[in-house]
Motif scaffolding. Structure first.
Motif, PDB file in Angstrom:
ATOM      1  N   ASN A 156       0.872  -1.157   0.000  1.00  0.00           N
ATOM      2  CA  ASN A 156       0.000   0.000   0.000  1.00  0.00           C
ATOM      3  C   ASN A 156       0.913   1.212   0.000  1.00  0.00           C
ATOM      4  N   ASP A 157       0.400   2.381   0.384  1.00  0.00           N
ATOM      5  CA  ASP A 157       1.289   3.516   0.539  1.00  0.00           C
ATOM      6  C   ASP A 157       2.403   3.165   1.516  1.00  0.00           C
ATOM      7  N   ARG A 164       1.906   2.116   5.188  1.00  0.00           N
ATOM      8  CA  ARG A 164       0.540   1.624   5.363  1.00  0.00           C
ATOM      9  C   ARG A 164       0.349   0.227   4.771  1.00  0.00           C
ATOM     10  N   SER A 210       6.257   9.233  -5.793  1.00  0.00           N
ATOM     11  CA  SER A 210       6.194   7.817  -6.123  1.00  0.00           C
ATOM     12  C   SER A 210       6.221   7.672  -7.629  1.00  0.00           C
ATOM     13  N   ASN A 213       0.861  10.423  -6.096  1.00  0.00           N
ATOM     14  CA  ASN A 213       1.084   9.748  -4.819  1.00  0.00           C
ATOM     15  C   ASN A 213       2.312  10.340  -4.128  1.00  0.00           C
ATOM     16  N   ASN A 216       4.436  11.150  -0.173  1.00  0.00           N
ATOM     17  CA  ASN A 216       4.609  10.585   1.157  1.00  0.00           C
ATOM     18  C   ASN A 216       5.713  11.338   1.893  1.00  0.00           C
ATOM     19  N   ILE A 230       0.377  11.835   3.645  1.00  0.00           N
ATOM     20  CA  ILE A 230       0.323  11.068   2.399  1.00  0.00           C
ATOM     21  C   ILE A 230      -0.818  11.594   1.526  1.00  0.00           C
ATOM     22  N   PRO A 288      -2.917   9.535  -0.598  1.00  0.00           N
ATOM     23  CA  PRO A 288      -2.998   8.075  -0.707  1.00  0.00           C
ATOM     24  C   PRO A 288      -3.392   7.578  -2.095  1.00  0.00           C
ATOM     25  N   ASN A 338      -4.891   3.741  -3.373  1.00  0.00           N
ATOM     26  CA  ASN A 338      -5.361   2.452  -2.877  1.00  0.00           C
ATOM     27  C   ASN A 338      -5.312   1.354  -3.933  1.00  0.00           C
TER      28      ASN A 338
END
Length: 742
Positions: free
Chosen positions: A119-120, A123, A241, A246, A248, A278, A280, A282
Motif C-alpha cells: 500500500n502507501d 501503510r 512515487s 502519490n 509521502n 500522504i 494516498p 489504494n
C-alpha cells in the motif's frame, strides 16, 4: 477529531517536543565538548560505539555484521540465538544502512518468509506464515500495528529488528489486549541506546521520483564517568512515487537518556514523536472476464486512481522507561513500561467497481471513498526476573513475570461513502472526482485490557540437552461500544458488548539438543489464544481464535558467532479467525486453517569482508474445515509458495582497493492470487535484482550508489479485487547516500 482526543494529542505532542528540546540542550553541548576532547586524543577510535554492560551483545550497531548470535526476543532476557527453539530473523543495523531501509515494510519485505501486501509507504500489511502481524514490539513492549492507520515506525530510531515467526504468546499475550498470541509472530524493534563514546552521524540521501532524506544521530556521555549518557536522532523524508500524484512525507524525532544507578543497575528513558502525511493511492481496479476469472490491467505503471483531495495524516508519540538490574550470577530483574498516543485523520477515493470490457463502455468504472478520525492510546508494562540455579551438577534457569497491556480506541466514520459519476481508466483525471460531504455519524470505541502471569523454566537434565517448559495465565476484558446516528431521522442507536476471560492457560514447550558445539537441533510446541472484539449478525462477540504451532529444525553458529545458519519445519493450525462480510461491522468466524512449510536462512560473515543474508521459505496455506464460501475463496492465497531473498556485500581487502565495496540482491516470489466476490486475480511470479557500489573515502566519510530492479521487471506486487488493491511493483530506480561519522 473529538475534542478530548485532540486535547490529549496536543498535550502529548507538547510534552514530546519539550522532552526532545531538553535532550538537545543537554546532549549537544556535551557532544561538542566531547568531540573536541576526542580529536585531541588520537588513541580513541571514533567509529566504535560501545558501553560496558553484560547485555550489550544484543545490540548490533558498529559491529559491521548481518547477524547476531544473541537475542532477547521471545525469551525475556538475552539468550544465545541457537538455544531458542523457534525461527528468528534479525535485520541488523548494518543491513538497515547497506540496503537503505527507512520504513518497516521495506525491511520486512527483505526478511525471510515475510510477505508484504503493498500500500502507501507506511501503510502496508505485514504477514508471517500466512497470518497478519497486528502488533509491533519496541524493546519487548507491544502496541497495535495497523495498515489502514499507518502506524508503522520510521527505522531511524532502531538498532535492530527481530522477527520471531509463529506464536509468541508466552511473553507477549493476546492481540486483543495489545500483545500477540496469534499464530503470525512478532516484530521487535530494539531502540538505539544512549552510549558513552561521543559520536555524530549524518546522512543525506536522494533518488528517483524526487526522493530526499536527511538524518542526524548524535550522543555521548553527559558526565565524566560516563554513568549518564544521552542520544538524539532526527530524520525527515520527502518522496513522490512512480505512481502519479502519490506523495509521502514522514519525520521523526527521538531522544534517550541512560543512567547507571550503580554498577549493576541502569535506568533508561526513551521518547519519540513521528508524523506522516500522504496523498494516498489504494491501488488499481481490474477487469472481470466472467466465469470467475479476473484480469489485471496493462495500463502504465504510473497510473493513479483516486482524487486530488485524497489526504492522510497521522501522528504518534511514544514513551518508554526501563529499569534493569543485572545479578552477579548472570540473571536479571527488569521492569519496563511503554505509553503510546496516536491520532489519524484521512479521507481518500479509490476504485469502486471492476473496469468494464464491454465495447460501448470500455474502461469505465465507478468510485467510492473512505474517511475516518481515529485516536488510540495504549499502555504496556512488563516486570520479570530471570535467575540461574545449580542442581544435579547442571546450571538451569527460571523466569517469572507479570505483564499488562491496555488499549483505548475511538473511531469516527461515515456510514455512507459513495461517490457519484462514472470514470474511465484510460482518460482518468483525479481533479474531476467531486469532494463528498462527509457525515461522521458512527462512533466505535473499544478498551481491551489484558493481564498476564507467565513463567518459564530451562532445565538441563544432561549437559547437551535443554528442556523449556512455560505457561501463561491471561485475564482479558473488553467493551465495544458502537453509536450510530441515522442521517435521515436523527435517531441514535447504541450497542455495547462486553467480553471477559479469566485465567486462560497458554502452554509452551521446547527442547534443544546441542549436537556439536556449533549445531543444535530443536523442537517446540506453542499454543495460541486470541480474544476478538468483532460481532456476528446477532450482535454476539465471536469466540476467541485458538490454535497451535509445531516447529522443529537445526541451528548452527560458526566462525565464533560471525555466521548463523538455520533450517526449520513448521505447522500451524488456527480457528475462529474473524472474516468480514458484505454487511458493515458484521463478521463470521473462519473455519480451521493450516499453514505448513519449511524455512532456510544464512546470515553473517562468510569470509573477511564478505557478508550475506539469504533466506528461502516454502509455504502451503489451506482451509482444513470451512464453509463452502470460505473454501471457494481459499486461505491466505496471497502468500506465495516460494519466497526467496538474498543480499550480499563484499568489501575489498586488497590495500589498493581498500574502502571499495560492491553488493547485490535478488528477490523472487512465485505466483499468488486472491479470490474476491467470486472472481480470481492471479499475479505471475517475478524476480527483481539490485546492485550497489560504495566507497569509504576515510574513517569519516563514505558514499553508496544503489540501483534497484536493474532489469526493470514489470510485475504486480499485490492483487486484491476487481475494484482496488492491485499494485504494480516499483520500476528501476536509483539511490545515492552520503554518510559522515565523527
Amino acid at each position: 477529531m473529538p475534542a478530548s482526543a485532540s486535547t490529549a494529542f496536543r498535550a502529548a505532542l507538547s510534552v514530546s517536543h519539550i522532552a526532545l528540546l531538553a535532550g538537545l540542550s543537554v546532549v549537544v553541548p556535551s557532544l561538542v565538548q566531547g568531540l573536541r576532547a576526542q580529536e585531541a586524543a588520537p588513541g580513541i577510535a571514533l567509529e566504535t560505539i560501545s558501553v560496558e554492560a553484560p547485555d550489550w551483545a544484543v545490540l548490533t550497531e558498529g559491529k559491521d555484521t548481518y547477524t547476531s548470535p544473541v537475542t532477547s526476543t521471545g525469551v525475556g532476557s538475552p539468550t544465545a540465538w541457537k538455544q531458542i527453539p523457534q525461527s528468528i530473523s534479525t535485520v541488523t543495523s548494518q543491513r538497515i544502512q547497506d540496503q537503505g531501509f527507512t520504513q518497516l515494510e521495506e525491511a520486512m519485505a527483505r526478511t525471510t518468509g515475510m510477505v508484504i501486501l503493498q500500500n502507501d509507504v507506511g501503510r502496508s500489511s505485514i504477514f508471517s506464515r500466512g497470518y497478519e502481524i497486528d502488533q509491533m514490539l519496541v524493546n519487548g513492549l507491544p502496541a497495535p500495528l495497523s495498515s489502514i492507520y499507518g502506524t508503522q515506525p520510521d527505522l531511524a530510531i532502531f538498532d535492530r529488528l527481530d522477527v520471531l515467526k509463529g506464536p509468541a504468546g508466552l511473553y507477549y499475550g493476546g492481540t486483543g489486549g495489545g500483545g500477540n498470541s496469534g499464530p503470525s509472530g512478532v516484530v521487535n524493534g530494539i531502540l538505539k541506546p544512549a552510549v558513552a563514546d561521543y559520536f555524530l552521524n549524518a546522512e543525506l540521501s536522494g533518488g528517483s521520483w524526487e526522493f530526499g532524506r536527511a538524518q542526524l544521530d548524535a550522543g555521548g556521555k553527559l558526565n565524566a564517568a560516563g554513568t549518564v549518557r544521552g542520544r538524539i536522532v532526527a530524520a525527515y523524508q520527502d518522496a513522490d512515487s512512480f505512481v502519479d500524484y502519490n506523495e509521502n512525507k514522514v519525520w521523526v524525532g527521538y531522544g534517550t537518556l541512560a543512567m547507571d544507578l550503580n554498577e549493576n543497575t541502569t535506568l533508561s528513558l526513551y521518547a519519540w514523536h513521528q508524523e506522516r502525511d500522504i496523498l494516498p493511492f489504494n491501488g488499481l481496479p481490474a477487469a472481470n472476464l466472467g466465469g470467475g476469472v479476473g484480469q489485471l490491467l496493462g495500463v502504465p505503471r504510473n497510473t493513479f486512481v483516486g482524487a486530488s483531495w485524497n489526504t492522510f495524516h497521522n501522528a504518534s508519540t511514544d514513551y518508554v522507561a526501563e529499569l534493569l538490574h543485572r545479578f552477579d550470577d548472570g540473571g536479571e530483574a527488569k521492569a519496563s513500561v511503554r505509553y503510546s498516543d496516536r491520532s489519524v485523520n484521512y479521507r481518500y477515493a479509490y476504485g469502486g467497481s471492476a473496469v468494464s470490457i464491454a465495447p460501448a463502455t470500455y474502461g469505465n468504472f465507478t468510485m467510492q471513498y473512505t474517511a475516518a478520525q481515529y485516536s488510540e492510546t495504549s499502555l504496556s508494562a512488563d516486570a520479570h526476573v530471570t535467575r540461574p540455579f545449580e542442581a544435579f551438577g547442571q546450571t538451569h534457569e527460571v523466569t517469572a513475570g507479570l505483564a499488562l497491556s491496555s488499549v483505548e480506541t475511538n473511531l469516527l466514520a461515515p456510514t455512507s461513502t459513495t461517490l457519484s459519476g462514472t470514470y474511465n481508466i484510460y482518460s482518468f483525471n483525479p481533479a474531476l472526482v467531486p469532494v463528498p460531504t462527509t457525515l461522521y455519524n458512527r462512533q466505535t470505541q473499544t478498551d481491551p485490557t489484558q493481564w498476564g502471569l507467565y513463567g518459564q523454566a530451562k532445565i538441563k537434565p544432561l549437559q547437551p540437552l535443554t528442556v523449556l517448559l512455560g505457561a501463561r495465565l491471561a485475564w482479558y476484558d473488553n467493551t465495544s461500544t458502537v453509536a450510530t446516528v441515522n442521517t435521515t431521522s436523527g435517531a441514535l442507536t447504541t450497542t455495547s458488548t462486553p467480553i471477559s476471560y479469566d485465567a486462560e492457560f497458554v502452554p509452551y514447550a521446547g527442547l534443544v539438543l546441542d549436537m556439536t558445539p556449533n549445531i543444535s537441533a530443536y523442537i517446540s510446541y506453542t499454543d495460541t489464544f486470541t480474544p476478538q472484539s468483532e460481532l456476528d449478525a446477532s450482535g454476539d462477540v465471536l469466540q476467541p481464535r485458538q490454535g497451535y504451532q509445531y516447529e522443529g529444525g537445526l541451528k548452527g553458529t560458526f566462525f565464533d558467532g560471525a555466521l548463523n545458519a538455520s533450517a526449520a519445519l513448521f505447522l500451524i493450525r488456527d480457528t475462529n479467525r474473524a472474516l468480514a462480510t458484505s454487511v458493515a461491522n458484521v463478521y463470521v468466524a473462519a473455519g480451521e486453517t493450516q499453514v505448513s512449510g519449511y524455512e532456510l536462512e544464512v546470515s553473517g560473515r562468510l569470509a573477511p569482508g564478505w557478508e550475506v543474508f539469504a533466506g528461502f521459505t516454502y509455504t502451503e496455506t489451506e482451509y482444513v474445515t470451512a464453509t463452502a464460501a470460505q473454501l471457494a475463496s481459499g486461505f491466505s492465497t496471497y502468500t506465495p509458495r516460494n519466497n526467496f531473498n538474498l543480499w550480499t556485500k563484499y568489501e575489498f581487502q586488497d590495500p589498493i582497493l581498500k574502502g571499495l565495496h560492491i553488493a547485490g540482491g535478488i528477490k523472487h516470489l512465485s505466483s499468488f492470487y486472491t479470490t474476491s466476490g467470486g472472481v480470481t486475480l492471479t499475479a505471475p511470479a517475478y524476480t527483481t535484482v539490485d546492485a550497489q557500489v560504495g566507497y569509504k573515502f576515510n574513517k569519516n566519510l563514505q558514499a553508496t550508489f544503489t540501483a534497484t530492479n536493474i532489469f526493470d521487471e514489470d510485475y504486480y506486487t499485490r492483487v486484491g479485487s476487481t475494484s482496488l488493491f492491485n499494485f504494480y511493483g516499483e520500476p528501476r530506480a536509483y539511490w545515492l547516500k552520503v554518510s559522515a561519522t565523527y
